[in-house]
Design an enzyme around this catalytic site. Sequence first.
Site, PDB file in Angstrom:
ATOM      1  N   THR A   1       2.314 -14.831  33.989  1.00 34.69           N
ATOM      2  CA  THR A   1       1.029 -15.142  33.344  1.00 34.69           C
ATOM      3  C   THR A   1       1.258 -16.123  32.200  1.00 34.69           C
ATOM      4  OG1 THR A   1       1.323 -13.183  31.949  1.00 34.69           O
ATOM      5  CG2 THR A   1      -0.110 -12.932  33.861  1.00 34.69           C
TER       6      THR A   1
ATOM      7  N   THR B   1      16.467 -13.583  20.931  1.00 35.19           N
ATOM      8  CA  THR B   1      16.829 -12.674  19.842  1.00 35.19           C
ATOM      9  C   THR B   1      16.267 -11.287  20.138  1.00 35.19           C
ATOM     10  OG1 THR B   1      14.868 -13.445  18.701  1.00 35.19           O
ATOM     11  CG2 THR B   1      16.952 -14.400  17.985  1.00 35.19           C
TER      12      THR B   1
ATOM     13  N   ILE C   1       2.579 -10.711  23.675  1.00 35.89           N
ATOM     14  CA  ILE C   1       1.960 -10.435  24.981  1.00 35.89           C
ATOM     15  C   ILE C   1       2.862  -9.521  25.811  1.00 35.89           C
ATOM     16  CG2 ILE C   1       1.032 -11.464  27.102  1.00 35.89           C
ATOM     17  CD1 ILE C   1       0.477 -14.036  25.451  1.00 35.89           C
TER      18      ILE C   1
ATOM     19  N   GLU D   1      -1.479 -26.856  38.483  1.00 36.70           N
ATOM     20  CA  GLU D   1      -2.793 -26.204  38.442  1.00 36.70           C
ATOM     21  C   GLU D   1      -3.848 -27.290  38.564  1.00 36.70           C
ATOM     22  OE1 GLU D   1      -3.168 -23.727  34.979  1.00 36.70           O
ATOM     23  OE2 GLU D   1      -1.424 -22.548  35.527  1.00 36.70           O
TER      24      GLU D   1
ATOM     25  N   HIS E   1      -5.605 -19.017  36.217  1.00 30.44           N
ATOM     26  CA  HIS E   1      -5.288 -19.116  34.781  1.00 30.44           C
ATOM     27  C   HIS E   1      -6.420 -18.505  33.927  1.00 30.44           C
ATOM     28  CE1 HIS E   1      -2.734 -21.592  31.737  1.00 30.44           C
ATOM     29  NE2 HIS E   1      -3.262 -20.525  31.157  1.00 30.44           N
ATOM     30  N   ILE E   2      -6.643 -17.202  34.134  1.00 32.45           N
ATOM     31  CA  ILE E   2      -7.714 -16.516  33.395  1.00 32.45           C
ATOM     32  C   ILE E   2      -7.173 -15.534  32.353  1.00 32.45           C
ATOM     33  CG2 ILE E   2      -9.490 -16.674  35.220  1.00 32.45           C
ATOM     34  CD1 ILE E   2      -8.597 -13.475  35.510  1.00 32.45           C
ATOM     35  N   GLY E   3      -5.891 -15.667  32.014  1.00 40.68           N
ATOM     36  CA  GLY E   3      -5.259 -14.694  31.113  1.00 40.68           C
ATOM     37  C   GLY E   3      -6.116 -14.341  29.903  1.00 40.68           C
TER      38      GLY E   3
ATOM     39  N   ARG F   1       3.412 -19.703  32.054  1.00 38.36           N
ATOM     40  CA  ARG F   1       3.208 -21.089  32.471  1.00 38.36           C
ATOM     41  C   ARG F   1       3.827 -21.282  33.849  1.00 38.36           C
ATOM     42  NH1 ARG F   1      -0.212 -21.254  29.210  1.00 38.36           N
ATOM     43  NH2 ARG F   1      -0.413 -22.606  27.396  1.00 38.36           N
TER      44      ARG F   1
HETATM   45  C1  DGY Z   1      -3.044 -20.225  26.106  1.00 35.42           C
HETATM   46  O1  DGY Z   1      -3.762 -19.942  25.144  1.00 35.42           O
HETATM   47  O2  DGY Z   1      -1.957 -20.799  25.948  1.00 35.42           O
HETATM   48  C2  DGY Z   1      -3.545 -19.866  27.457  1.00 35.42           C
HETATM   49  O3  DGY Z   1      -2.572 -19.913  28.418  1.00 35.42           O
HETATM   50  C3  DGY Z   1      -4.660 -20.794  27.821  1.00 35.42           C
HETATM   51  O4  DGY Z   1      -4.124 -22.056  28.097  1.00 35.42           O
END
Ligand code: DGY
Length: 324
Positions: free
Chosen positions: A234, A177, A155, A265, A284-286, A236
């Site tokens: 984005t 690492t 990501i 949350e 939390h819409i990632g 936790r």
């Molecule tokens: C994940 O897949 O970990 C996203 O954050 C959804 O919780």
Amino acid sequence: MKVFITRVIPEEGRKLLAEAGIEIQEWKEKRALTQEELILNCSTADALLSVSTRLDADFLKAAAHLKVIALHSVGFDHVDIEAATALNIPIGNTPGVLSNATADTAFLLMLATSRKAFYLHKSIEKGDWGFFEPTANLGIELRGKTLGIFGLGKIGLEMARCCKAAFGMKVIYHNRTRNEAAELELGAKWLPFEALLQQSDVVSVHTALTPETEGKFDQAAFQLMKSSAIFINTARGAIHQEDDLLQALEAGTIWGAGLDVTNPEPMRPDHPLLKLPNVSVLPHIGSATQETRAAMSVLAAKNVIAGLKGEEIPFPVNPEVYAL
Ligand code: DGY
């Protein structure tokens, strides 16, 4: 064979399960299951497909008959993996497929925060477009600035690619690492954590929540950042200390923040962070795009199907169960 699904998932995953001849039992209420309800529903199932449901050691002991647990997420910090492994239950997740959507969310928050977009949208709704003044509503430009990635995995790499392509941003990062592929592709430079904070114009968090990263962005960390810096999370919510973040923003220790994850949350609607001009918060819409959620449901279904056939699941987070 029967799978219990803790929240409604996209059709693509359900279809795959049905085609494999697996009976589906779904929790359709728009509230989280209690532990008792979870145990009861799993008692007659052979597999669990779990969406955002805490799975602790007590639950796992009570559901030790499950042949597989498939998570509808890439993150597994809400599951006691050690307990599952000890009980020989394979746990699967959904890696890879949500990298683009989550990186897009980080990029969106960075840009929205840099131009106070969410706050200004709310101002218009309140009838406060205001009198035009050359010194009002000023944001910060991102072109040529330095992006600091904390956790340069899939990501983080996608976020870095977007920032470099869009704004020619210089990429620095901190990982346990070195990510040599990213260094080659993007000219990314590894730095110690403190130096990352000191040199970044935008710090974006893309690491997993672990005992090592929990609360990592605290008062001391924010104090090391530039007063013009933007903090993006984005990953936790528990990776940052929310009170310390609020204080850092109010005191001008850092300039802005964009959060897709909060702690706890949901964030309470009267939270003071929501009132600040340089703060953008999303619920939390990632991974919340049609394409990504469909792909996640398919990977989760594949984990269930393989597990119920007694085969090694394709995306295990505790592959040790197969070595036992
Ligand atoms: C994940 O897949 O970990 C996203 O954050 C959804 O919780």
